[in-house]
Design a protein around this motif. Structure first.
Motif, PDB file in Angstrom:
ATOM      1  N   ARG A 127     -16.204  -2.813 -10.037  1.00  0.00           N
ATOM      2  CA  ARG A 127     -15.590  -1.647  -9.398  1.00  0.00           C
ATOM      3  C   ARG A 127     -15.792  -0.394 -10.238  1.00  0.00           C
ATOM      4  O   ARG A 127     -16.060   0.688  -9.717  1.00  0.00           O
ATOM      5  CB  ARG A 127     -14.102  -1.909  -9.181  1.00  0.00           C
ATOM      6  N   HIS A 173      -9.735  -6.383   0.571  1.00  0.00           N
ATOM      7  CA  HIS A 173      -9.931  -4.953   0.766  1.00  0.00           C
ATOM      8  C   HIS A 173     -10.403  -4.711   2.197  1.00  0.00           C
ATOM      9  O   HIS A 173     -10.912  -5.629   2.858  1.00  0.00           O
ATOM     10  CB  HIS A 173     -10.972  -4.393  -0.211  1.00  0.00           C
ATOM     11  N   ARG A 207      -7.714  -0.986  -0.848  1.00  0.00           N
ATOM     12  CA  ARG A 207      -7.109  -2.278  -1.117  1.00  0.00           C
ATOM     13  C   ARG A 207      -5.953  -2.535  -0.153  1.00  0.00           C
ATOM     14  O   ARG A 207      -5.136  -1.653   0.116  1.00  0.00           O
ATOM     15  CB  ARG A 207      -6.597  -2.343  -2.554  1.00  0.00           C
TER      16      ARG A 207
END
Length: 393
Positions: free
Chosen positions: A234, A176, A17
């Motif tokens: 995720r 990201h 990230r």
């Protein structure tokens, strides 16, 4: 006397990230919109030109001129613009070879915002803290990112251990960076673990022939808020990575079905003249199959099994869910209850979890030599014959 260990190159991706300032976020958003616009302009140019005038050199000249004429497109770095061209041509190549549909226009709200950084040397990555690293993004500057994995940077960088490029990707949780990493490491010893058959499903994501089923539970994956969906995605991806790594470490041979997932998720609505049946139920099943991401699971199993010295094998899919793994009797009535398999052979009467029964059949097909042929995308002629497996332990 010393023995040199054989070395093998491995390529993988690592996603982290980014910690952007508001100004940096606006700059990357502008680059992503420019990349999408360039794709659409390139697609319009390609489809309008006669076939004899279409070429890579002509397309390259067209996007170079577009970046000079339109300030909006000039915010995209030159290397990233070349990456758009390369990706577009690869999309057509995949279409011509039957691996994907023809490329189309990218909608503002339907497409994923992304920017390619094809040259790894432009990134100039450094670790500044145990939790943070710094990366240089073209036309953006130095940006912090979360350091969660050791990367080949600094003195550890050479021609065999390096970052070859990256891609910036945006979802509901923000921007990201996905690094493309190439490393050289000792080749794994042949895996001495047992064999296992795996049946993928919706109720039980991964059913194993030895009964050690893998389930990720049911998190709130169907929320209406984008951030919750992004977090659920995720978590599902993290579960896939951890589970496939555990399976690759445990089993020397992993056997799965050779599924054509694109055919499995086709709509059942039919045509006006011949409307389909159970359209809403089929649409729900298609969503469930897509959310489980079976193809991504198999891809992970393939490269992770090779990483740990094992192998992944695909076997013919037809009949594995309706065949009794104890006696070989096949009948559609054995799956009246979707979750339970009951053999209708009066001399057998085997009863078990349907996914476990299918996983045992998958493993048995491998043991008797009925292996799918990857190159042709079809199974061998013998695979169409009736199989009578012995009991799989």
């Amino acid at each position: 006397m010393t023995t040199e260990c054989a070395q093998a190159k491995r390529q993988f991706g690592h996603r982290a990230r980014l910690a952007l300032t508001p100004a940096q976020a606006r700059l990357i958003d502008g680059q992503a919109h420019a990349a999408r616009t360039m794709w659409n302009c390139l697609h319009a140019w390609w489809t309008m030109l006669p076939k004899e005038r279409r070429s890579l050199a002509a397309a390259d000249a067209a996007i170079r001129q577009a970046r000079k004429d339109l300030d909006f497109l000039a915010v995209l770095p030159a290397q990233s613009a070349q990456a758009v061209l390369k990706t577009y041509f690869q999309a057509w190549k995949n279409c011509w070879e039957g691996r994907a549909e023809a490329p189309n226009f990218k909608g503002r709200f339907r497409s994923v915002m992304s920017v390619d950084v094809p040259q790894g040397r432009d990134l100039n990555i450094k670790r500044v803290h145990r939790r943070w690293g710094m990366v240089n993004l073209p036309k953006i500057g130095r940006v912090r990112f979360r350091w969660t994995k050791d990367l080949p940077v600094g003195k550890h960088t050479n021609k065999d251990n390096r970052i070859t490029g990256a891609r910036l990707i945006k979802n509901a949780l923000g921007w990201h960076i996905a690094f493309r990493v190439m490393v050289q490491e000792p080749a794994p010893e042949p895996h001495s673990g047992p064999e296992v058959g795996i049946d993928v499903g919706v109720t039980v994501p991964l059913a194993l022939s030895d009964g050690n089923h893998q389930d990720h539970g049911r998190p709130a994956r169907y929320g209406q808020i984008k951030q919750l969906r992004a977090k659920a995605t995720r978590r599902a991806l993290d579960w896939q990575h951890q589970t496939t790594t555990r399976l690759a470490r445990t089993y020397g041979t992993v056997v799965v079905e050779a599924l054509t997932i694109t055919n499995m998720v086709k709509s059942a609505k039919g045509t006006v003249e011949e409307p389909g049946k159970n359209v809403r139920q089929k649409a729900g099943l298609n969503r469930s199959i897509s959310q489980e991401a079976w193809g991504r699971t198999v891809t992970m199993l393939a490269y992770k099994a090779a990483q740990y010295g094992g192998t992944l094998v695909k076997v013919p899919a037809p009949g594995t869910s309706r065949r009794c793994s104890a006696c070989g009797f096949t009948t559609p009535g054995s799956r009246e209850d979707q979750a339970t398999f009951v053999c209708e052979n009066p001399d057998c009467g085997f009863e078990a979890n349907a996914d476990w029964n299918a996983a045992r059949n998958i493993l048995h097909l491998y043991r008797i030599g009925l292996v799918a042929i990857p190159a042709a995308g079809r199974c061998s002629r013998q695979a169409r014959k009736r199989v009578k497996p012995a009991a799989v332990r």
